[in-house]
Design an enzyme around this catalytic site. Structure first.
Site, PDB file in Angstrom:
ATOM      1  N   TYR A  23     -35.066  97.567  70.369  1.00 16.71           N
ATOM      2  CA  TYR A  23     -36.028  96.654  70.819  1.00 16.71           C
ATOM      3  C   TYR A  23     -37.387  97.607  70.919  1.00 16.71           C
ATOM      4  O   TYR A  23     -38.399  97.182  70.310  1.00 16.71           O
ATOM      5  CB  TYR A  23     -35.867  95.729  71.828  1.00 16.71           C
ATOM      6  CG  TYR A  23     -37.072  94.952  72.669  1.00 16.71           C
ATOM      7  CD1 TYR A  23     -37.527  93.913  71.962  1.00 16.71           C
ATOM      8  CD2 TYR A  23     -37.656  95.662  73.712  1.00 16.71           C
ATOM      9  CE1 TYR A  23     -38.381  93.255  72.466  1.00 16.71           C
ATOM     10  CE2 TYR A  23     -38.865  94.890  74.215  1.00 16.71           C
ATOM     11  CZ  TYR A  23     -39.173  93.773  73.516  1.00 16.71           C
ATOM     12  OH  TYR A  23     -40.401  93.128  73.856  1.00 16.71           O
ATOM     13  N   GLU A  45     -39.760  85.516  77.897  1.00 21.39           N
ATOM     14  CA  GLU A  45     -40.589  86.382  78.752  1.00 21.39           C
ATOM     15  C   GLU A  45     -40.763  85.224  80.314  1.00 21.39           C
ATOM     16  O   GLU A  45     -40.556  86.000  81.251  1.00 21.39           O
ATOM     17  CB  GLU A  45     -41.918  86.517  78.394  1.00 21.39           C
ATOM     18  CG  GLU A  45     -42.275  87.683  77.450  1.00 21.39           C
ATOM     19  CD  GLU A  45     -41.952  89.276  77.894  1.00 21.39           C
ATOM     20  OE1 GLU A  45     -41.957  89.228  79.144  1.00 21.39           O
ATOM     21  OE2 GLU A  45     -41.901  90.174  77.128  1.00 21.39           O
ATOM     22  N   TRP A  53     -36.459  93.179  82.114  1.00 21.90           N
ATOM     23  CA  TRP A  53     -36.221  92.738  80.751  1.00 21.90           C
ATOM     24  C   TRP A  53     -34.938  93.068  79.967  1.00 21.90           C
ATOM     25  O   TRP A  53     -34.477  92.335  79.259  1.00 21.90           O
ATOM     26  CB  TRP A  53     -37.616  93.399  79.823  1.00 21.90           C
ATOM     27  CG  TRP A  53     -37.552  93.191  78.542  1.00 21.90           C
ATOM     28  CD1 TRP A  53     -37.215  93.903  77.443  1.00 21.90           C
ATOM     29  CD2 TRP A  53     -37.746  91.814  77.925  1.00 21.90           C
ATOM     30  NE1 TRP A  53     -37.214  93.369  76.236  1.00 21.90           N
ATOM     31  CE2 TRP A  53     -37.455  92.005  76.608  1.00 21.90           C
ATOM     32  CE3 TRP A  53     -37.966  90.694  78.502  1.00 21.90           C
ATOM     33  CZ2 TRP A  53     -37.646  90.825  75.742  1.00 21.90           C
ATOM     34  CZ3 TRP A  53     -38.015  89.614  77.569  1.00 21.90           C
ATOM     35  CH2 TRP A  53     -37.851  89.693  76.115  1.00 21.90           C
TER      36      TRP A  53
END
Length: 187
Positions: A23, A45, A53
């Site tokens: 990522y 998000e 995250w």
């Protein structure tokens, strides 16, 4: 931190998570103009609020499956039955308020698309279609402005910190750290 490939990365990247490394290396900070991808990242998000995250990233495929491939048109029509079904899905983050917000946000996303011809046009017009280079922040005047506008339109879970993180994720703000192999100065 030590990575198997010897490259230095931003401090937040977990060297033990291949998904996190990929990522960071291939997605985070890359400018996104595709509305489908912009919607996916907005949903993810918003689910991150109060969590890491990495937690969201580990559930990304489950989210993709549960939210019909992040099809904004489908998500915008989720009724109470579908939302209750999502709340029972143990593979995703089962927060009722965030699930309801995803539906509302999808509806507003579609309205923004109609008004601006695309969500990308709406988002990137805040920076005159230019990437902002900055590090070490969790909010800014830009994230404040976009957050305020989205909230005025009725979106939820779009506070300035969430929006700042979103802008970093979709490359509006380029925040790779100076020691990171992907760091670059404004060109």
């Amino acid at each position: 931190m030590k990575y198997k490939d010897g490259k230095k990365r931003c401090r937040w990247t977990n060297p033990k998570s291949q998904a996190y490394i990929e990522y960071h290396d291939k997605e985070w900070g890359m400018p996104v103009h595709d509305d489908h991808k912009l919607f996916e990242m907005l949903i993810l998000e918003s689910f991150q609020a109060g969590l890491s995250w990495e937690c969201v990233l580990n559930k990304r495929e489950a989210f993709r499956e549960a939210f019909d491939g992040f099809d904004v048109h489908k998500v915008s029509t989720y009724d109470e039955k579908k939302q209750a079904e999502l709340k029972q899905n143990e593979r995703i983050i089962r927060n009722q308020r965030k699930i309801a917000a995803a539906v509302t946000n999808a509806q507003i996303f579609l309205k923004i698309q109609k008004e601006y011809k695309s969500f990308s046009e709406y988002l990137w017009q805040f920076t005159d279609h230019k990437v902002i280079y900055e590090t070490g922040k969790t909010s800014s005047e830009l994230s404040d402005k976009i957050s305020k506008d989205l909230k005025t339109r009725g979106m939820k879970f779009v506070g300035t910190t969430i929006i700042y993180s979103y802008l970093q994720a979709v490359g509006v703000i380029y925040s790779h750290e100076k020691d990171c192999f992907l760091w670059k100065e404004k060109s």
